[in-house]
Design an enzyme around this catalytic site. Sequence first.
Site, PDB file in Angstrom:
ATOM      1  N   CYS A 400      18.142  70.513 -66.040  1.00 15.32           N
ATOM      2  CA  CYS A 400      18.391  69.382 -67.414  1.00 15.32           C
ATOM      3  C   CYS A 400      19.087  70.004 -68.528  1.00 15.32           C
ATOM      4  O   CYS A 400      19.637  69.158 -68.954  1.00 15.32           O
ATOM      5  CB  CYS A 400      16.771  69.098 -67.682  1.00 15.32           C
ATOM      6  SG  CYS A 400      15.664  68.269 -66.728  1.00 15.32           S
TER       7      CYS A 400
HETATM    8  N1  LIG Z   1      17.390  65.796 -66.166  1.00 13.80           N
HETATM    9  C1  LIG Z   1      16.175  65.841 -66.979  1.00 13.80           C
HETATM   10  O1  LIG Z   1      15.208  65.362 -66.169  1.00 13.80           O
HETATM   11  N2  LIG Z   1      16.354  65.778 -68.082  1.00 13.80           N
HETATM   12  C2  LIG Z   1      14.853  65.779 -68.924  1.00 13.80           C
HETATM   13  C3  LIG Z   1      15.171  64.704 -69.943  1.00 13.80           C
HETATM   14  C4  LIG Z   1      13.805  64.778 -71.022  1.00 13.80           C
HETATM   15  C5  LIG Z   1      13.820  64.121 -72.284  1.00 13.80           C
HETATM   16  N3  LIG Z   1      12.695  64.422 -72.839  1.00 13.80           N
HETATM   17  C6  LIG Z   1      13.995  62.549 -71.644  1.00 13.80           C
HETATM   18  O2  LIG Z   1      12.888  62.094 -71.549  1.00 13.80           O
HETATM   19  O3  LIG Z   1      15.037  62.076 -71.255  1.00 13.80           O
END
Ligand SMILES: NC(=O)NCCC[C@H](N)C(=O)O
Length: 412
Positions: A400
């Site tokens: 991510c």
């Molecule tokens: N690719 C991913 O799973 N990204 C993590 C995103 C975390 C962020 N706090 C969200 O909820 O969008």
Amino acid sequence: MNKPIHVMSEIGPLKTVLLKRPGKEVENLTPAIMERLLFDDIPHLPVIQKEHDAFAKTLEDNGVEVLYLEKLSAEAIDAGNIKEEFIDRMLAESNIESEAVMSALKDHLMKFETQEMVDTIMAGVRKKDIAIPSNDLTTASNGEDYPFYMDPMPNLYFTRDPAASLGNGVTVNHMTYEARNRESMFIETIMKHHPRFADQGVEIWRDRNHTSHIEGGDELVLNDKVLALGISQRTSAKAIEKLAHELFDRHSNFERILAIKIPNVRAMMHLDTVFTMVDYDKFTIHPGIQKNGGEVDTYILEQGEESGKLKITHRKDLQEVLREALGVEKLDLIPCGGGDAIAAPREQWNDGSNTLAIAPGVVVTYDRNYVSNELLRQHGIKVIEIASSELSRGRGGPRCMSMPLVREDIKR
Ligand SMILES: NC(=O)NCCC[C@H](N)C(=O)O
């Protein structure tokens, strides 16, 4: 000439990656707003920065060029000479009702040099930072109880999601929640105005001017012919269908899309929170997405016989679908937390399945997921661990936190 975007797999040696160093935006959180801004806790800024710097160094030590979103954004704005236009567009999407506030914010932001302006927008603008004459009701009644005129963007360090590199192009994403939607304006600006990317043949497969939503955590490049896209909390079937038409109609190298349906829950918001590729024939998988001994609803999308029509085939045997798509004899699905009733959901929550492959069979993971890491090693994977006590509070892992821009091609 080297292409600025070139990603034909999930595992080819990583050459260039885009990161965002967590800044003041991750500290501009309070318990009252963190849930809406998609955080479960408030990171400690000096520690999250230290952990992130160590992540970047790990990549650099392994031959990866690290670029930073915040720096490229400022360079792109200067190169395009679009500071005022950028501020106007950002303000237009920042939920500001009062014209007096809008104009004071614009004056405030225009005073900064470009990098500081970008950093300020990312961090959010506090009410206490600007004095606004409240001679209209909208401004005067804009209570003291809420601290921001412009919300912070704490999720920016998850560069994976606002855009994704697919082949020699990108999707610039319309995201699901308002808390994240402005994020993709930075990458849109970079692609349009930064000399490294603008007019360099980068295909924009899909821009952010859509109502259906898609996020990069749901976009996996299995090889130069096959994509895996999650139908998830953050990516709709409609967006996948539209992207499939673009990719097929515009003769991209991709011929098949595996649309994999995962549960619509926060813990598994994107496909890459439950499923990542770690080698030619190996994946991590969270057992929570499998039903009846391994079934996962998967829809194979291909160009239909009639032009403009898709051929869609429903399958449940994901393992076999992947084996066929990759042309491998056997497939190794490595369960997060070893499939244990406690370790699997605990480590998945802390992104135990969210690995970043930097070469075939070499991954970066969080140190806290020791059960999953040990299992990966037992399956022949080289695991490089990074510290994760603060980074993990944003609910995302190494995949991510990285947007690959260039990977070397792999042959097999
Ligand atoms: N690719 C991913 O799973 N990204 C993590 C995103 C975390 C962020 N706090 C969200 O909820 O969008």
